[in-house]
Design a protein around this motif. Sequence first.
Motif, PDB file in Angstrom:
ATOM      1  N   ARG A 190      44.828  51.644  30.664  1.00 56.48           N
ATOM      2  CA  ARG A 190      45.069  50.597  30.007  1.00 56.48           C
ATOM      3  C   ARG A 190      45.194  50.324  28.584  1.00 56.48           C
ATOM      4  O   ARG A 190      46.040  49.712  27.885  1.00 56.48           O
ATOM      5  CB  ARG A 190      44.194  49.175  30.643  1.00 56.48           C
ATOM      6  CG  ARG A 190      44.574  47.804  29.991  1.00 56.48           C
ATOM      7  CD  ARG A 190      43.774  46.670  30.741  1.00 56.48           C
ATOM      8  NE  ARG A 190      42.514  46.991  31.070  1.00 56.48           N
ATOM      9  CZ  ARG A 190      41.353  46.820  30.450  1.00 56.48           C
ATOM     10  NH1 ARG A 190      41.619  45.980  29.188  1.00 56.48           N
ATOM     11  NH2 ARG A 190      40.303  46.956  31.070  1.00 56.48           N
ATOM     12  N   ASP A 191      44.212  51.225  27.902  1.00 57.94           N
ATOM     13  CA  ASP A 191      43.993  51.279  26.628  1.00 57.94           C
ATOM     14  C   ASP A 191      45.201  52.156  25.876  1.00 57.94           C
ATOM     15  O   ASP A 191      45.043  53.158  26.061  1.00 57.94           O
ATOM     16  CB  ASP A 191      42.545  51.572  26.212  1.00 57.94           C
ATOM     17  CG  ASP A 191      42.222  51.634  24.650  1.00 57.94           C
ATOM     18  OD1 ASP A 191      43.154  51.224  23.934  1.00 57.94           O
ATOM     19  OD2 ASP A 191      41.021  51.276  24.517  1.00 57.94           O
TER      20      ASP A 191
ATOM     21  N   ALA B 248      51.105  48.908  31.165  1.00 58.64           N
ATOM     22  CA  ALA B 248      51.019  47.547  30.944  1.00 58.64           C
ATOM     23  C   ALA B 248      52.324  46.995  31.413  1.00 58.64           C
ATOM     24  O   ALA B 248      53.458  47.612  31.401  1.00 58.64           O
ATOM     25  CB  ALA B 248      50.738  47.380  29.261  1.00 58.64           C
TER      26      ALA B 248
ATOM     27  N   ASP C 160      45.464  41.064  35.170  1.00 54.77           N
ATOM     28  CA  ASP C 160      44.481  40.977  35.785  1.00 54.77           C
ATOM     29  C   ASP C 160      43.285  41.780  35.264  1.00 54.77           C
ATOM     30  O   ASP C 160      42.112  41.708  35.983  1.00 54.77           O
ATOM     31  CB  ASP C 160      44.333  41.190  37.127  1.00 54.77           C
ATOM     32  CG  ASP C 160      45.249  40.118  38.164  1.00 54.77           C
ATOM     33  OD1 ASP C 160      45.165  38.863  37.503  1.00 54.77           O
ATOM     34  OD2 ASP C 160      46.346  40.595  38.603  1.00 54.77           O
ATOM     35  N   ARG C 161      43.541  42.713  34.164  1.00 56.49           N
ATOM     36  CA  ARG C 161      42.725  43.759  33.946  1.00 56.49           C
ATOM     37  C   ARG C 161      42.313  44.771  35.055  1.00 56.49           C
ATOM     38  O   ARG C 161      40.818  44.846  35.045  1.00 56.49           O
ATOM     39  CB  ARG C 161      41.739  43.544  33.071  1.00 56.49           C
ATOM     40  CG  ARG C 161      42.465  42.699  31.826  1.00 56.49           C
ATOM     41  CD  ARG C 161      41.240  42.376  30.670  1.00 56.49           C
ATOM     42  NE  ARG C 161      40.395  41.400  31.207  1.00 56.49           N
ATOM     43  CZ  ARG C 161      39.295  40.897  30.526  1.00 56.49           C
ATOM     44  NH1 ARG C 161      38.962  41.508  29.324  1.00 56.49           N
ATOM     45  NH2 ARG C 161      38.538  40.174  31.030  1.00 56.49           N
ATOM     46  N   TRP C 162      42.931  45.052  35.889  1.00 56.43           N
ATOM     47  CA  TRP C 162      42.270  45.650  37.184  1.00 56.43           C
ATOM     48  C   TRP C 162      42.475  47.245  36.889  1.00 56.43           C
ATOM     49  O   TRP C 162      41.967  48.354  37.300  1.00 56.43           O
ATOM     50  CB  TRP C 162      43.089  45.656  38.475  1.00 56.43           C
ATOM     51  CG  TRP C 162      42.638  44.017  39.132  1.00 56.43           C
ATOM     52  CD1 TRP C 162      41.733  43.335  38.621  1.00 56.43           C
ATOM     53  CD2 TRP C 162      43.186  43.637  40.201  1.00 56.43           C
ATOM     54  NE1 TRP C 162      41.523  42.192  39.295  1.00 56.43           N
ATOM     55  CE2 TRP C 162      42.549  42.127  40.133  1.00 56.43           C
ATOM     56  CE3 TRP C 162      44.169  43.865  41.105  1.00 56.43           C
ATOM     57  CZ2 TRP C 162      42.719  41.325  41.237  1.00 56.43           C
ATOM     58  CZ3 TRP C 162      44.542  42.877  42.018  1.00 56.43           C
ATOM     59  CH2 TRP C 162      43.780  41.563  42.222  1.00 56.43           C
TER      60      TRP C 162
ATOM     61  N   HIS D 113      41.496  55.215  32.804  1.00 54.62           N
ATOM     62  CA  HIS D 113      41.439  55.134  34.446  1.00 54.62           C
ATOM     63  C   HIS D 113      41.369  56.472  35.404  1.00 54.62           C
ATOM     64  O   HIS D 113      40.653  56.752  36.106  1.00 54.62           O
ATOM     65  CB  HIS D 113      42.732  54.255  34.833  1.00 54.62           C
ATOM     66  CG  HIS D 113      42.594  53.619  36.344  1.00 54.62           C
ATOM     67  ND1 HIS D 113      42.259  52.524  36.716  1.00 54.62           N
ATOM     68  CD2 HIS D 113      42.721  54.346  37.565  1.00 54.62           C
ATOM     69  CE1 HIS D 113      42.111  52.292  37.915  1.00 54.62           C
ATOM     70  NE2 HIS D 113      42.487  53.534  38.559  1.00 54.62           N
TER      71      HIS D 113
ATOM     72  N   SER E 134      36.919  55.092  37.227  1.00 57.26           N
ATOM     73  CA  SER E 134      37.582  53.589  37.174  1.00 57.26           C
ATOM     74  C   SER E 134      36.905  52.629  38.303  1.00 57.26           C
ATOM     75  O   SER E 134      36.428  53.110  38.947  1.00 57.26           O
ATOM     76  CB  SER E 134      39.030  53.674  37.712  1.00 57.26           C
ATOM     77  OG  SER E 134      38.935  54.164  39.093  1.00 57.26           O
TER      78      SER E 134
ATOM     79  N   ASP F 199      48.900  44.234  32.109  1.00 56.76           N
ATOM     80  CA  ASP F 199      48.060  44.272  33.283  1.00 56.76           C
ATOM     81  C   ASP F 199      47.197  43.123  33.008  1.00 56.76           C
ATOM     82  O   ASP F 199      46.009  42.971  32.546  1.00 56.76           O
ATOM     83  CB  ASP F 199      47.008  45.608  33.207  1.00 56.76           C
ATOM     84  CG  ASP F 199      45.891  45.730  34.159  1.00 56.76           C
ATOM     85  OD1 ASP F 199      46.141  45.110  35.209  1.00 56.76           O
ATOM     86  OD2 ASP F 199      44.741  46.174  33.928  1.00 56.76           O
TER      87      ASP F 199
ATOM     88  N   SER G 204      41.512  50.241  34.604  1.00 55.22           N
ATOM     89  CA  SER G 204      40.406  50.606  33.772  1.00 55.22           C
ATOM     90  C   SER G 204      41.090  51.039  32.167  1.00 55.22           C
ATOM     91  O   SER G 204      42.363  51.586  32.230  1.00 55.22           O
ATOM     92  CB  SER G 204      39.563  51.666  34.149  1.00 55.22           C
ATOM     93  OG  SER G 204      38.650  50.966  35.253  1.00 55.22           O
ATOM     94  N   ARG G 205      40.264  50.796  31.287  1.00 57.17           N
ATOM     95  CA  ARG G 205      40.653  51.527  29.883  1.00 57.17           C
ATOM     96  C   ARG G 205      41.073  52.725  29.972  1.00 57.17           C
ATOM     97  O   ARG G 205      42.110  53.249  29.363  1.00 57.17           O
ATOM     98  CB  ARG G 205      39.629  51.102  29.079  1.00 57.17           C
ATOM     99  CG  ARG G 205      39.357  49.603  28.519  1.00 57.17           C
ATOM    100  CD  ARG G 205      38.065  49.447  27.852  1.00 57.17           C
ATOM    101  NE  ARG G 205      37.958  50.237  26.715  1.00 57.17           N
ATOM    102  CZ  ARG G 205      38.387  49.835  25.254  1.00 57.17           C
ATOM    103  NH1 ARG G 205      38.843  48.894  25.214  1.00 57.17           N
ATOM    104  NH2 ARG G 205      38.616  50.791  24.450  1.00 57.17           N
TER     105      ARG G 205
END
Length: 248
Positions: free
Chosen positions: A38-39, A48, A52-54, A59, A78, A50, A56-57
Amino acid sequence: MDRIRSDLDQRRRPWLELRGADGEVRVVDLDGPLRIGRDGAVNDVVLAPDLDRWISRRHCRVEPDPSGVGWAVVDEGSRNGTYVRRVGSSSLEEVTVRAPLHSGDTVCLLASMAGDEPRYWEIQLHDPEMTVTAPHDRSRAACLDYDWGGGRVWVLQGGSKVEVSGLRPQEHRALRHMAARNRDGGGGAVLCSFEELVGAVWSDDPHLPHTREELARVIYEVRRRLGGAGGSEVIETVRGIGYRLLTC
């Protein structure tokens, strides 16, 4: 920033095809390790949006397999897991640490839920130079056969059929519910959430609270009994969500 493939005419180079839960497709060159998450500051491939932030930064990553042949996916600790759907299969296998990838395999990362059905980011490996895996002989794969009239259960594998006996009422309700969901869903292995299974297993006791831990103990006992008939793998765990049953 994503390393977007710009030279699609170079068909011999490996690449990843990324498909989001919304159906959007991207293509990324695979010429070395790729970090996925995600990061945007620490990943080569950013998943992205994302909301719900499911994801991981950091993953997972796809990298050359240590054997020197092909590729592998590595889960980077993750929270919601990394899964692989093998080419020609509809089921998911969880990556505990590392899993080899074959051309056509798809890495699946949970993106959202539509009702009880999960939607995934799908990351499919394409490597034209990799040796292709032969189709899986499903006649050897174990599956469960449920007799709705008599409430009897068999495990089928490789042409053999073994009846499973000694199921307790809660264990029987868990199998019956998952088998019913598969039947109503057209025969595929439908994901059943923890919450719905708790309700099904303790349907005769709806006023007392029951937990995922109690459900896990029931599933453990079911697997143990199925294992005696060669069917220990017919119940799959989808971490953080629920279970699915492989029926014939």
